[in-house]
Design a protein around this motif. Structure first.
Motif, PDB file in Angstrom:
ATOM      1  N   GLY A 136      40.666  97.559 118.467  1.00 47.10           N
ATOM      2  CA  GLY A 136      39.833  97.989 119.594  1.00 47.10           C
ATOM      3  C   GLY A 136      40.176  99.401 120.053  1.00 47.10           C
ATOM      4  O   GLY A 136      39.769  99.820 121.131  1.00 47.10           O
ATOM      5  N   ALA A 137      40.935 100.120 119.232  1.00 46.17           N
ATOM      6  CA  ALA A 137      41.302 101.500 119.596  1.00 46.17           C
ATOM      7  C   ALA A 137      40.176 102.452 119.193  1.00 46.17           C
ATOM      8  O   ALA A 137      39.466 102.207 118.221  1.00 46.17           O
ATOM      9  N   THR A 138      40.026 103.517 119.945  1.00 46.44           N
ATOM     10  CA  THR A 138      39.002 104.514 119.616  1.00 46.44           C
ATOM     11  C   THR A 138      39.668 105.883 119.547  1.00 46.44           C
ATOM     12  O   THR A 138      40.795 106.056 119.987  1.00 46.44           O
ATOM     13  N   ARG A 139      38.935 106.840 119.035  1.00 43.88           N
ATOM     14  CA  ARG A 139      39.421 108.223 119.059  1.00 43.88           C
ATOM     15  C   ARG A 139      39.166 108.801 120.437  1.00 43.88           C
ATOM     16  O   ARG A 139      38.269 108.372 121.146  1.00 43.88           O
ATOM     17  N   GLU A 140      39.923 109.814 120.768  1.00 43.34           N
ATOM     18  CA  GLU A 140      39.693 110.571 122.001  1.00 43.34           C
ATOM     19  C   GLU A 140      38.243 111.096 121.995  1.00 43.34           C
ATOM     20  O   GLU A 140      37.567 111.066 123.010  1.00 43.34           O
ATOM     21  N   TRP A 150      23.414 110.478 111.489  1.00 40.73           N
ATOM     22  CA  TRP A 150      23.764 109.851 112.773  1.00 40.73           C
ATOM     23  C   TRP A 150      24.539 108.582 112.444  1.00 40.73           C
ATOM     24  O   TRP A 150      24.004 107.672 111.815  1.00 40.73           O
ATOM     25  N   ARG A 151      25.813 108.546 112.811  1.00 38.07           N
ATOM     26  CA  ARG A 151      26.680 107.418 112.460  1.00 38.07           C
ATOM     27  C   ARG A 151      27.483 106.996 113.689  1.00 38.07           C
ATOM     28  O   ARG A 151      28.659 107.342 113.833  1.00 38.07           O
ATOM     29  N   PRO A 152      26.889 106.225 114.602  1.00 37.26           N
ATOM     30  CA  PRO A 152      27.608 105.847 115.820  1.00 37.26           C
ATOM     31  C   PRO A 152      28.737 104.855 115.520  1.00 37.26           C
ATOM     32  O   PRO A 152      28.645 104.062 114.580  1.00 37.26           O
ATOM     33  N   ALA A 153      29.782 104.913 116.341  1.00 35.55           N
ATOM     34  CA  ALA A 153      30.977 104.098 116.097  1.00 35.55           C
ATOM     35  C   ALA A 153      30.864 102.720 116.730  1.00 35.55           C
ATOM     36  O   ALA A 153      30.263 102.548 117.789  1.00 35.55           O
ATOM     37  N   GLU A 154      31.496 101.765 116.045  1.00 29.42           N
ATOM     38  CA  GLU A 154      31.650 100.418 116.588  1.00 29.42           C
ATOM     39  C   GLU A 154      33.115 100.016 116.404  1.00 29.42           C
ATOM     40  O   GLU A 154      33.700 100.253 115.342  1.00 29.42           O
ATOM     41  N   ALA A 155      33.698  99.402 117.433  1.00 26.66           N
ATOM     42  CA  ALA A 155      35.064  98.881 117.320  1.00 26.66           C
ATOM     43  C   ALA A 155      35.000  97.370 117.303  1.00 26.66           C
ATOM     44  O   ALA A 155      34.383  96.761 118.179  1.00 26.66           O
ATOM     45  N   ASP A 156      35.600  96.758 116.284  1.00 23.33           N
ATOM     46  CA  ASP A 156      35.638  95.294 116.232  1.00 23.33           C
ATOM     47  C   ASP A 156      37.080  94.827 116.441  1.00 23.33           C
ATOM     48  O   ASP A 156      38.016  95.363 115.864  1.00 23.33           O
ATOM     49  N   ILE A 207      40.270  97.875 126.466  1.00 21.65           N
ATOM     50  CA  ILE A 207      39.461  98.037 125.247  1.00 21.65           C
ATOM     51  C   ILE A 207      38.002  98.312 125.625  1.00 21.65           C
ATOM     52  O   ILE A 207      37.339  99.176 125.059  1.00 21.65           O
ATOM     53  N   TRP A 208      37.517  97.575 126.609  1.00 17.83           N
ATOM     54  CA  TRP A 208      36.129  97.759 127.056  1.00 17.83           C
ATOM     55  C   TRP A 208      35.905  99.195 127.540  1.00 17.83           C
ATOM     56  O   TRP A 208      34.931  99.854 127.169  1.00 17.83           O
ATOM     57  N   TYR A 209      36.815  99.708 128.357  1.00 19.54           N
ATOM     58  CA  TYR A 209      36.660 101.075 128.869  1.00 19.54           C
ATOM     59  C   TYR A 209      36.673 102.090 127.738  1.00 19.54           C
ATOM     60  O   TYR A 209      35.894 103.032 127.708  1.00 19.54           O
ATOM     61  N   ARG A 210      37.602 101.907 126.799  1.00 18.27           N
ATOM     62  CA  ARG A 210      37.731 102.914 125.747  1.00 18.27           C
ATOM     63  C   ARG A 210      36.544 102.900 124.797  1.00 18.27           C
ATOM     64  O   ARG A 210      36.153 103.933 124.271  1.00 18.27           O
ATOM     65  N   THR A 211      35.963 101.733 124.568  1.00 17.43           N
ATOM     66  CA  THR A 211      34.832 101.638 123.652  1.00 17.43           C
ATOM     67  C   THR A 211      33.514 101.878 124.382  1.00 17.43           C
ATOM     68  O   THR A 211      32.917 102.950 124.241  1.00 17.43           O
ATOM     69  N   VAL A 212      33.123 100.918 125.203  1.00 21.03           N
ATOM     70  CA  VAL A 212      31.839 101.024 125.915  1.00 21.03           C
ATOM     71  C   VAL A 212      31.793 102.306 126.747  1.00 21.03           C
ATOM     72  O   VAL A 212      30.746 102.926 126.893  1.00 21.03           O
ATOM     73  N   GLY A 213      32.955 102.711 127.244  1.00 15.55           N
ATOM     74  CA  GLY A 213      33.021 103.941 128.032  1.00 15.55           C
ATOM     75  C   GLY A 213      33.371 105.151 127.206  1.00 15.55           C
ATOM     76  O   GLY A 213      33.657 106.218 127.762  1.00 15.55           O
ATOM     77  N   GLY A 214      33.371 105.041 125.879  1.00 18.97           N
ATOM     78  CA  GLY A 214      33.803 106.156 125.036  1.00 18.97           C
ATOM     79  C   GLY A 214      32.928 106.363 123.818  1.00 18.97           C
ATOM     80  O   GLY A 214      33.431 106.674 122.732  1.00 18.97           O
ATOM     81  N   ASN A 215      31.620 106.184 123.995  1.00 19.19           N
ATOM     82  CA  ASN A 215      30.659 106.423 122.920  1.00 19.19           C
ATOM     83  C   ASN A 215      30.928 105.557 121.687  1.00 19.19           C
ATOM     84  O   ASN A 215      30.921 106.032 120.553  1.00 19.19           O
ATOM     85  N   CYS A 216      31.165 104.271 121.933  1.00 19.11           N
ATOM     86  CA  CYS A 216      31.490 103.347 120.843  1.00 19.11           C
ATOM     87  C   CYS A 216      31.068 101.951 121.303  1.00 19.11           C
ATOM     88  O   CYS A 216      31.352 101.571 122.443  1.00 19.11           O
TER      89      CYS A 216
END
Ligand code: FUL
Length: 474
Positions: free
Chosen positions: A216-220, A274-280, A306-315
């Protein structure tokens, strides 16, 4: 920049397809990993599991959907067939399925039950079908296996209504006869486009990209415009007038890399996608249910992080909740989902910007700042082309306690913002609460509550000019 194209203009021509946009707007959806592994206590079955082991005694897909809805989850992807090859629907092309299990006396169809429950509950349904099949004798045979796989795919694409995604992972191991299959991806994709044109093809597919880990980690900085392919070394050498360009030599666009889409990387692109990110990630340590992990359901704080970093981080966030041997979501998981929902409801109950005054330092007279009040792509704020910076102000009616700023770009015009700062005005003057590069579909800035009556978002750089569809303050 060594690209063959007019940089800024070409970048913003790269936009989401309707099917990509639909997935991005779902924001948060679920996975259910369920198969023979649930009953054998494994993560990967080897394909030799007897069908008789699959016997959920109380399966109730409405219970799954009800639990998901408490967390405001918008869709569910079911592992219709995992690597062990066992089909949760009575496929006509194999004996290794529910039809030879004791479940509903061999008359059951878990895919149908789950698809129907999603439809009843008003959430979307998607399928996971593992190309790696450790049971099929055809695996590794080339075209005969692809025929088999496409037949099964066709069953899923035609018998269960509209799908929002077909999710493929890249796992490709050996089959029962020790051979590996070379997947005919283009054939699979063409079949999906023909039979379910609105479904996104995710992960091992063109529409949604894996963000590179299962934690559930995302990039900055999660970029959505990526190089589809890079220039050749010769072309780069010619354009940069250097025989060896070290930066280019070290450039990778694989899932593990940190920078997938900054200008530096895009400068070497031959073409774009266009390749949007998804975190599983899973709510538990494993993807499948294990009673031994009942005490190891992720705590609420971790899930919200995890929710903040993904949903709140373009993922987008794909959260797995594995049904147990009864065929139900475990009580602890159900409680956690409800807690997520309760937190989100409380936090985002009241948008303080609803009655605020919106202004900007640049105003083209048409796409006015006030358009950012409404969360819709129909209207948006935009300065003039060439204005790559903007300063947006939201003046509240009075001093309020603020801990969240939500900003959305109008991504039908691509992802444009490349650098921004968010500040709040306090008794001591302007105070920075968040800064970064990417906004994209959505940036949620989350910070310790401050007393303020004015918020400002400084867009310091963007492609062509920023197009902002929404600002919310909570
Ligand atoms: C991986 C699989 O090997 C895991 O079992 C799980 O299904 C995960 C979502 O994808 O590639």
């Amino acid at each position: 920049m060594y690209s063959t194209f007019d940089f800024d203009k070409t970048l913003v021509q790269c936009v989401p397809s309707a099917r990509q946009l639909a997935v991005e707007q779902m924001e948060f959806y679920a996975f259910a990993h369920f198969t023979v592994n649930t009953f054998t206590d494994k993560e990967w079955g080897d394909g030799t599991e007897p069908e008789a082991v699959f016997n959920p005694t109380e399966l109730n897909a409405d219970q799954w959907v009800d639990a998901l809805k408490t967390a405001h989850i918008k869709g569910l992807i079911l592992t219709c067939k995992h690597h062990d090859g066992f089909c949760l629907w009575p496929s006509a092309y194999t004996e290794h399925s529910v039809k030879n299990s004791p479940y509903r006396d061999g008359k059951g169809d878990v895919v149908r039950e789950v698809a129907d429950a999603c439809r009843r509950g008003g959430i979307k349904f998607g399928v996971y079908l593992s190309p790696w099949d450790r049971n099929s004798a055809l695996y590794g045979s080339g075209k005969p296996y692809d025929d088999y796989f496409c037949n099964q795919l066709t069953e899923l694409l035609t018998q269960y209504g509209e799908l929002f995604t077909v999710w493929f992972d890249g796992a490709c191991g050996e089959g029962p006869n020790g051979k590996k299959q070379i997947y005919d991806w283009d054939r699979y994709y063409a079949l999906i486009r023909e039979l379910q044109p609105n479904a996104a093809i995710s992960i091992s597919g063109p529409d949604i990209r894996w963000c590179g880990n299962e934690a559930g980690a995302t990039r900055e900085s999660e970029w959505s415009v990526l190089p589809a392919s890079l220039l050749s070394p010769d072309e780069v050498a010619q354009k940069s007038q250097k025989e060896d360009n070290e930066e280019f030599r070290n450039l990778k666009i694989s899932e593990e890399e940190q920078d997938l889409g900054s200008r530096r990387v895009l400068g070497y692109a031959r073409d774009l996608a266009w390749r949007p990110a998804e975190a599983d990630t899973s709510i538990r340590p494993g993807w499948f249910y294990h009673a031994s992990e009942d005490e190891r359901v992720k705590p609420l704080e971790q899930l919200l992080d995890i929710w903040y970093r993904t949903v709140g981080g373009n993922c987008t966030l794909l959260l797995n909740i594995p049904p147990d041997r009864r065929g139900l979501f475990h009580e602890t998981d159900v409680k956690r989902l409800a807690d997520i929902g309760q937190y989100l409801e409380q936090t985002f109950a009241c948008n303080l910007a609803e009655h605020a005054v919106f202004t900007a330092d640049k105003d083209n007279g048409h796409d006015v700042p006030d358009n950012m009040r409404t969360d819709s792509y129909d209207t948006f704020y935009k300065p003039f082309d060439g204005d790559n910076t903007a300063e947006l102000h939201v003046k509240l009616e009075c001093v309020k306690r603020v801990s969240h700023i939500v900003v959305k770009e109008c991504i039908p015009f691509s992802q444009r913002v490349e650098q921004y700062v968010m500040d709040v005005k306090t008794a001591d003057g302007w105070q920075e609460v968040c800064s970064g590069t990417t906004i994209g579909y959505q940036k949620i800035a989350h910070f310790a509550p401050v007393e303020t009556d004015e918020i400002r978002i400084r867009i310091l750089d963007s492609r062509v000019c920023p197009v902002i569809s929404f600002i919310g303050i909570y």
